[in-house]
Design an enzyme around this catalytic site. Structure first.
Site, short mmCIF file in Angstrom:
data_model
loop_
_atom_site.label_atom_id
_atom_site.label_comp_id
_atom_site.label_asym_id
_atom_site.label_seq_id
_atom_site.Cartn_x
_atom_site.Cartn_y
_atom_site.Cartn_z
N GLY A 15 7.14 0.96 0.28
CA GLY A 15 5.45 0.05 0.37
C GLY A 15 5.83 -0.87 -1.25
O GLY A 15 6.00 -0.31 -2.77
N VAL A 27 15.44 -6.31 -14.62
CA VAL A 27 16.83 -5.59 -14.42
C VAL A 27 17.53 -7.35 -14.80
O VAL A 27 18.91 -7.35 -14.78
CB VAL A 27 16.56 -5.35 -13.40
CG1 VAL A 27 17.73 -5.88 -12.55
CG2 VAL A 27 16.25 -3.47 -13.34
N ARG A 29 17.00 -10.13 -16.82
CA ARG A 29 17.33 -10.78 -17.73
C ARG A 29 18.03 -9.19 -18.72
O ARG A 29 18.71 -10.00 -19.64
CB ARG A 29 15.71 -10.75 -18.61
CG ARG A 29 14.95 -11.98 -17.97
CD ARG A 29 14.12 -12.24 -18.17
NE ARG A 29 13.47 -13.53 -18.17
CZ ARG A 29 11.96 -14.71 -19.17
NH1 ARG A 29 12.21 -13.64 -19.07
NH2 ARG A 29 12.01 -15.15 -17.74
N ARG A 76 10.86 -1.86 5.77
CA ARG A 76 12.15 -0.65 6.11
C ARG A 76 13.15 -0.97 6.57
O ARG A 76 12.40 -2.05 7.80
CB ARG A 76 10.58 0.41 6.76
CG ARG A 76 9.36 0.23 5.99
CD ARG A 76 8.28 1.41 6.57
NE ARG A 76 7.52 1.60 5.35
CZ ARG A 76 7.43 2.18 4.04
NH1 ARG A 76 8.47 2.59 4.27
NH2 ARG A 76 5.96 2.37 3.29
N GLY A 106 10.41 4.41 -3.97
CA GLY A 106 9.45 5.24 -3.93
C GLY A 106 11.08 6.41 -2.94
O GLY A 106 12.06 5.90 -3.22
N ASP A 107 10.06 7.58 -2.30
CA ASP A 107 11.19 8.54 -2.66
C ASP A 107 12.50 8.75 -1.27
O ASP A 107 13.40 8.68 -1.08
CB ASP A 107 10.89 10.30 -2.36
CG ASP A 107 9.81 10.18 -1.15
OD1 ASP A 107 9.39 8.84 -0.53
OD2 ASP A 107 8.97 11.20 -0.98
N THR A 130 6.06 2.71 -6.64
CA THR A 130 4.35 3.82 -5.45
C THR A 130 3.67 3.93 -6.54
O THR A 130 3.74 4.55 -7.25
CB THR A 130 5.07 4.88 -4.70
OG1 THR A 130 4.43 5.62 -4.18
CG2 THR A 130 6.08 6.30 -5.74
N ASP A 132 1.67 5.88 -5.46
CA ASP A 132 1.43 7.04 -4.94
C ASP A 132 1.30 8.28 -6.90
O ASP A 132 0.97 9.55 -6.20
CB ASP A 132 1.69 7.91 -3.87
CG ASP A 132 1.03 7.43 -2.90
OD1 ASP A 132 -0.36 6.76 -3.09
OD2 ASP A 132 1.04 7.37 -1.91
N ASP A 134 3.90 10.22 -6.62
CA ASP A 134 4.48 10.96 -6.72
C ASP A 134 5.84 11.71 -6.50
O ASP A 134 6.20 12.25 -5.38
CB ASP A 134 3.95 11.70 -4.90
CG ASP A 134 4.76 10.48 -3.95
OD1 ASP A 134 5.36 9.22 -4.79
OD2 ASP A 134 4.28 10.87 -2.82
N ARG A 159 -21.01 2.94 -7.68
CA ARG A 159 -21.52 3.75 -7.49
C ARG A 159 -23.33 2.86 -7.45
O ARG A 159 -24.30 3.42 -7.80
CB ARG A 159 -21.66 4.22 -8.53
CG ARG A 159 -22.72 4.81 -9.47
CD ARG A 159 -21.77 5.41 -10.92
NE ARG A 159 -21.05 6.64 -9.84
CZ ARG A 159 -21.23 8.05 -10.21
NH1 ARG A 159 -22.25 8.30 -9.60
NH2 ARG A 159 -20.05 9.01 -9.78
N MET A 174 -5.38 5.58 -1.44
CA MET A 174 -5.14 6.35 -1.28
C MET A 174 -4.24 7.96 -1.46
O MET A 174 -4.55 8.29 -2.74
CB MET A 174 -3.75 5.10 -1.36
CG MET A 174 -3.63 4.37 -0.03
SD MET A 174 -2.84 2.48 -0.20
CE MET A 174 -3.11 2.18 1.73
N ARG A 176 -1.48 10.27 0.11
CA ARG A 176 -1.29 11.20 1.99
C ARG A 176 -0.96 12.35 1.90
O ARG A 176 -1.11 13.20 2.32
CB ARG A 176 -0.56 9.46 3.12
CG ARG A 176 -0.14 11.10 3.84
CD ARG A 176 1.08 10.53 5.46
NE ARG A 176 1.78 9.93 4.46
CZ ARG A 176 2.69 8.93 4.29
NH1 ARG A 176 1.72 7.69 3.90
NH2 ARG A 176 4.33 8.93 3.76
N SER A 220 -28.08 10.39 -6.02
CA SER A 220 -26.79 9.01 -5.58
C SER A 220 -25.71 10.26 -5.67
O SER A 220 -25.73 10.87 -6.62
CB SER A 220 -27.29 8.00 -5.86
OG SER A 220 -26.73 7.59 -7.03
N GLU A 227 -6.41 10.47 1.24
CA GLU A 227 -6.64 10.15 2.52
C GLU A 227 -6.31 11.70 3.04
O GLU A 227 -5.82 12.07 4.86
CB GLU A 227 -5.68 9.45 3.15
CG GLU A 227 -4.23 8.80 2.41
CD GLU A 227 -3.43 7.72 2.52
OE1 GLU A 227 -4.46 6.38 3.57
OE2 GLU A 227 -2.56 6.97 1.98
#
Length: 328
Positions: A15, A27, A29, A76, A106-107, A130, A132, A134, A159, A174, A176, A220, A227
């Site tokens: 992603g 990288v 430069r 991918r 990412g991983d 990423t 996330d 994570d 709001r 996001m 997951r 409110s 997610e």
């Protein structure tokens, strides 16, 4: 790794995230600064298999530090998951004279890099990109800070309308498998409740919290939902459940979706990308391989790719406590 490095390839995979372009720029430069060539590999590992390469110099990365997404594109590649696909990729790299690889992703991207390194003893270095946040071995991944700012800005706007109409909003963000965006943005935006996959709040407690909010005079409320939260219901099912039990609430749902991945990277992400890109290239030139560069306590560090992939970056328990206090 004993061979002299004369040419380094750089790719983005998985992603996209804000800051990837700034990392590519760094990288490229850094390679130029040290007098070595840099090759941009388009569309991640699929481009490596197809030989979709382009020479990159300092001027080819002008005016990209402020752009989201990735100029090298991302894709991918199921073919790279096969020995035959990796063999094609290796042959293309050798043919192009590329001696080492910087992988920004990412991983999943790091898993591919580690397998490739193990099969061909090919020098690889990872940069975590990423939203996330994570990945083990770094307190911040590229794009995470930008995503937080984007989410907080969106919730601030939500709001305004929630207050105007005395509404309860469920805002899905996001995350997951990790609730870092939800937790930090939820606190930053003053959410009444935050639902994350690391913690099972429970529907009864959520109902109780919303009832308390109503009784305390709040007209409110904002509930931020990662997610992948553990309640076993998606955000629309949550809305229906709360409506059944608290019919006095006028409830709306907002799914922020892919807007969290886009936009100009924050200053923090641009600086982080620049630092990690320099470290990645210079680590390769020092003979290091199979590491991820990251940031811990504002120090740029190296973590073995295997640990970065298999390790777990835990949720901040102190932030959970702060969140509970702030929802009073």
């Amino acid at each position: 790794m004993s061979k002299t490095i004369k040419k380094i390839g750089v790719l983005t995979s998985g992603g996209d995230s804000p800051g990837m372009n700034a990392a590519i720029r760094s990288v490229v430069r850094t390679c130029a600064f040290h007098g070595i060539e840099c090759i941009g590999i388009y569309r991640g590992y699929q481009g490596m298999i197809e030989g979709d390469f382009k020479e990159m110099g300092p001027r080819s990365v002008n005016n990209i530090v402020n752009k989201g997404g990735t100029i090298l594109k991302s894709a991918r590649s199921k073919e790279f998951m096969t020995p035959e696909g990796r063999k094609k990729a290796h042959e293309n790299l050798v043919k192009a004279g590329v001696d080492a690889l910087v992988v920004i992703g990412g991983d999943g991207s790091f898993t591919g890099a580690e397998v490739f390194n193990n099969e061909y003893n090919y020098p690889v270095m990872g940069i975590p990109g990423t939203i996330d946040n994570d990945i083990f071995g770094t307190s911040h991944t590229l794009g995470y800070d930008t995503a937080l700012n984007t989410v907080v800005e969106c919730i601030d706007k939500i709001r305004d309308t929630a207050s105007s109409h005395n509404r309860l909003f469920f805002v899905e963000v996001m995350g997951r498998d990790a609730g870092h965006i939800a937790l930090n943005a939820g606190i930053g935006a003053g959410a009444e409740e935050i639902l994350i996959p690391e913690e099972d709040l429970g529907l009864d407690r959520l109902l109780e919290s919303l009832q308390k909010s109503k009784a305390s005079g709040k007209s409110s409320s904002i509930v931020v939902v990662a997610e992948g939260d553990k309640m076993g219901k998606n955000v629309f099912e949550l809305k229906d459940y709360i409506e059944q039990h608290l019919p006095e609430y006028d409830i709306r749902v907002s799914v922020l979706g892919h807007m969290q991945r886009g936009g100009a990277p924050s200053c923090y992400d641009r600086v982080l990308a620049s630092r990690l890109g320099v470290k990645a290239v210079e680590s390769i030139l020092e003979g290091k391989s199979n590491y991820m560069v990251g940031i811990l306590q504002d120090e740029v560090t190296l973590t073995p790719l295997e640990q970065a992939i298999k390790g777990h970056y835990p949720i901040d328990r102190e932030l959970l406590r702060v969140s509970d206090i702030m929802s009073t």
